[in-house]
Scaffold this motif. Structure first.
Motif, PDB file in Angstrom:
ATOM      1  N   UNK A  77     -14.265   6.449   2.587  1.00 27.21           N
ATOM      2  CA  UNK A  77     -13.719   6.469   1.409  1.00 27.21           C
ATOM      3  C   UNK A  77     -13.819   7.457   0.129  1.00 27.21           C
ATOM      4  N   UNK A  78     -15.181   6.929   0.398  1.00 27.44           N
ATOM      5  CA  UNK A  78     -15.842   7.583  -0.913  1.00 27.44           C
ATOM      6  C   UNK A  78     -15.658   8.719  -0.631  1.00 27.44           C
ATOM      7  N   UNK A  79     -15.717   9.432   0.341  1.00 30.43           N
ATOM      8  CA  UNK A  79     -15.821  11.268   0.762  1.00 30.43           C
ATOM      9  C   UNK A  79     -15.001  11.687   0.215  1.00 30.43           C
ATOM     10  N   UNK A  80     -13.494  11.028   0.057  1.00 29.98           N
ATOM     11  CA  UNK A  80     -12.636  11.602   0.377  1.00 29.98           C
ATOM     12  C   UNK A  80     -11.964  12.006  -1.443  1.00 29.98           C
ATOM     13  N   UNK A  81     -11.311  13.359  -1.923  1.00 27.96           N
ATOM     14  CA  UNK A  81     -11.439  13.049  -3.148  1.00 27.96           C
ATOM     15  C   UNK A  81     -10.230  12.517  -3.780  1.00 27.96           C
ATOM     16  N   UNK A  82     -10.628  11.861  -4.335  1.00 25.20           N
ATOM     17  CA  UNK A  82     -10.128  10.742  -5.929  1.00 25.20           C
ATOM     18  C   UNK A  82      -8.721  11.339  -5.636  1.00 25.20           C
ATOM     19  N   UNK A  83      -7.455  11.607  -5.722  1.00 28.99           N
ATOM     20  CA  UNK A  83      -6.029  12.451  -5.772  1.00 28.99           C
ATOM     21  C   UNK A  83      -5.641  11.317  -6.873  1.00 28.99           C
ATOM     22  N   UNK A  84      -5.074   9.721  -6.910  1.00 28.48           N
ATOM     23  CA  UNK A  84      -4.297   8.599  -7.264  1.00 28.48           C
ATOM     24  C   UNK A  84      -3.627   8.540  -6.106  1.00 28.48           C
ATOM     25  N   UNK A  85      -3.750   9.464  -5.192  1.00 29.82           N
ATOM     26  CA  UNK A  85      -2.183   8.905  -3.929  1.00 29.82           C
ATOM     27  C   UNK A  85      -2.990   6.832  -3.524  1.00 29.82           C
ATOM     28  N   UNK A 140      10.324  -0.212  -1.817  1.00 25.63           N
ATOM     29  CA  UNK A 140      10.518  -1.813  -1.793  1.00 25.63           C
ATOM     30  C   UNK A 140       9.889  -1.811   0.058  1.00 25.63           C
ATOM     31  N   UNK A 141       8.890  -2.817  -0.517  1.00 20.73           N
ATOM     32  CA  UNK A 141       8.512  -3.574   1.649  1.00 20.73           C
ATOM     33  C   UNK A 141       9.923  -4.759   1.649  1.00 20.73           C
ATOM     34  N   UNK A 142      10.452  -4.156   2.705  1.00 25.25           N
ATOM     35  CA  UNK A 142      11.016  -4.809   3.606  1.00 25.25           C
ATOM     36  C   UNK A 142      10.110  -6.387   4.518  1.00 25.25           C
ATOM     37  N   UNK A 143      10.609  -7.619   4.258  1.00 21.25           N
ATOM     38  CA  UNK A 143       9.850  -8.717   5.074  1.00 21.25           C
ATOM     39  C   UNK A 143      11.659  -9.299   5.294  1.00 21.25           C
ATOM     40  N   UNK A 144      10.631 -10.552   5.963  1.00 21.58           N
ATOM     41  CA  UNK A 144      11.647 -11.767   7.079  1.00 21.58           C
ATOM     42  C   UNK A 144      12.196 -12.076   5.743  1.00 21.58           C
ATOM     43  N   UNK A 145      11.862 -12.468   4.725  1.00 17.88           N
ATOM     44  CA  UNK A 145      12.565 -13.289   3.715  1.00 17.88           C
ATOM     45  C   UNK A 145      13.273 -11.995   2.541  1.00 17.88           C
ATOM     46  N   UNK A 146      13.261 -11.170   3.033  1.00 20.11           N
ATOM     47  CA  UNK A 146      14.095 -10.016   1.517  1.00 20.11           C
ATOM     48  C   UNK A 146      13.343  -8.752   1.453  1.00 20.11           C
ATOM     49  N   UNK A 147      14.033  -8.038   0.329  1.00 20.63           N
ATOM     50  CA  UNK A 147      13.346  -6.917   0.178  1.00 20.63           C
ATOM     51  C   UNK A 147      12.714  -7.332  -1.099  1.00 20.63           C
ATOM     52  N   UNK A 148      11.323  -6.834  -1.222  1.00 14.94           N
ATOM     53  CA  UNK A 148      10.410  -7.562  -2.268  1.00 14.94           C
ATOM     54  C   UNK A 148       9.875  -5.651  -2.873  1.00 14.94           C
ATOM     55  N   UNK A 149      10.139  -5.892  -3.991  1.00 15.90           N
ATOM     56  CA  UNK A 149       9.990  -4.403  -5.074  1.00 15.90           C
ATOM     57  C   UNK A 149       8.262  -4.723  -6.356  1.00 15.90           C
ATOM     58  N   UNK A 150       7.652  -3.634  -5.579  1.00 16.73           N
ATOM     59  CA  UNK A 150       6.781  -3.895  -6.261  1.00 16.73           C
ATOM     60  C   UNK A 150       6.420  -1.901  -7.255  1.00 16.73           C
ATOM     61  N   UNK A 151       6.152  -2.974  -8.187  1.00 18.46           N
ATOM     62  CA  UNK A 151       4.990  -1.339  -9.204  1.00 18.46           C
ATOM     63  C   UNK A 151       3.977  -1.553  -8.755  1.00 18.46           C
ATOM     64  N   UNK A 152       3.111  -0.059  -8.501  1.00  9.99           N
ATOM     65  CA  UNK A 152       1.866   0.606  -8.345  1.00  9.99           C
ATOM     66  C   UNK A 152       1.662   0.433  -9.619  1.00  9.99           C
ATOM     67  N   UNK A 153       0.544  -0.658  -9.927  1.00 13.25           N
ATOM     68  CA  UNK A 153      -0.526  -0.393 -11.577  1.00 13.25           C
ATOM     69  C   UNK A 153      -1.510   0.715 -11.318  1.00 13.25           C
ATOM     70  N   UNK A 154      -2.019   0.011 -10.077  1.00  6.97           N
ATOM     71  CA  UNK A 154      -3.356   1.132 -10.471  1.00  6.97           C
ATOM     72  C   UNK A 154      -3.658   1.415  -8.897  1.00  6.97           C
ATOM     73  N   UNK A 155      -4.494   2.043  -8.835  1.00  2.00           N
ATOM     74  CA  UNK A 155      -4.711   3.176  -7.210  1.00  2.00           C
ATOM     75  C   UNK A 155      -6.544   2.653  -7.952  1.00  2.00           C
ATOM     76  N   UNK A 156      -6.893   2.431  -6.702  1.00  2.34           N
ATOM     77  CA  UNK A 156      -8.938   2.712  -7.198  1.00  2.34           C
ATOM     78  C   UNK A 156      -8.986   3.370  -5.955  1.00  2.34           C
ATOM     79  N   UNK A 157     -10.290   3.876  -5.687  1.00  2.81           N
ATOM     80  CA  UNK A 157     -11.058   4.524  -4.683  1.00  2.81           C
ATOM     81  C   UNK A 157     -12.411   4.443  -4.880  1.00  2.81           C
ATOM     82  N   UNK A 158     -12.090   2.591  -4.229  1.00  7.82           N
ATOM     83  CA  UNK A 158     -13.844   2.503  -4.460  1.00  7.82           C
ATOM     84  C   UNK A 158     -14.974   2.431  -2.935  1.00  7.82           C
TER      85      UNK A 158
END
Length: 158
Positions: A77-85, A140-158
């Motif tokens: 992962x350290x060799x991949x350019x940081x794109x924020x994705x 939106x993540x589809x789980x056995x217990x129902x759909x769960x919504x997440x917001x992506x707060x931060x992406x770390x390229x560690x």
């Protein structure tokens, strides 16, 4: 042939386990079998049968690890350019929009996944929903217990 993604740390851990099995565990079991044989009648020798069972486990694990390593695609992962994705190997801070709970996950290969350590498999439903998204996106993540919504707060390229 299908290649399976693996982080550099995951490959290192598997190689260390393989080395231990070949250089420490295997010789120890061979010695235990030889010692148990020296006690005589093998038919009723529990030590012999236990050592043989252990040997079978070790040899099976060695074959499994060699197979995994031969089909792995190690991604540094350290060799991949940081794109924020969100991509394989990144660590993501998420906010559950229903509960405001914050979680942190790293996307890793199937063999490295450990939910207690915050490592999720690249083939898990949450990782599949996150791949390709950016900071601020809502997934939106589809789980056995129902759909769960997440917001992506931060992406770390560690």
């Amino acid at each position: 042939m299908t290649r399976f993604p693996m982080t550099v740390a995951g490959e290192k851990r598997l190689r260390e386990e393989l080395e231990d099995l070949k250089t420490v565990q295997r010789p120890r079991v061979i010695e235990a079998i030889a010692e148990a044989r020296a006690h005589g009648d093998l038919k009723e020798n529990a030590e012999y049968h236990a050592a043989r069972e252990q040997q079978g486990f070790i040899e099976g694990r060695i074959q499994e690890l060699e197979g995994k390593l031969s089909t792995s695609q190690v991604i540094d992962i350290t060799a991949i350019p940081k794109t924020g994705k969100v991509i394989f190997g990144t660590t993501i801070d998420l906010i559950n929009l229903d509960t405001d709970a914050e979680v942190r996950y790293q996307i890793v290969g199937d063999d490295e996944a450990d939910i207690k350590a915050g490592k999720i498999s690249v083939s898990s439903p949450i990782a599949r929903a996150l791949i390709g998204k950016e900071e601020g996106d809502v997934v939106v993540v589809i789980t056995p217990g129902g759909d769960v919504e997440y917001e992506i707060d931060q992406v770390h390229h560690i």
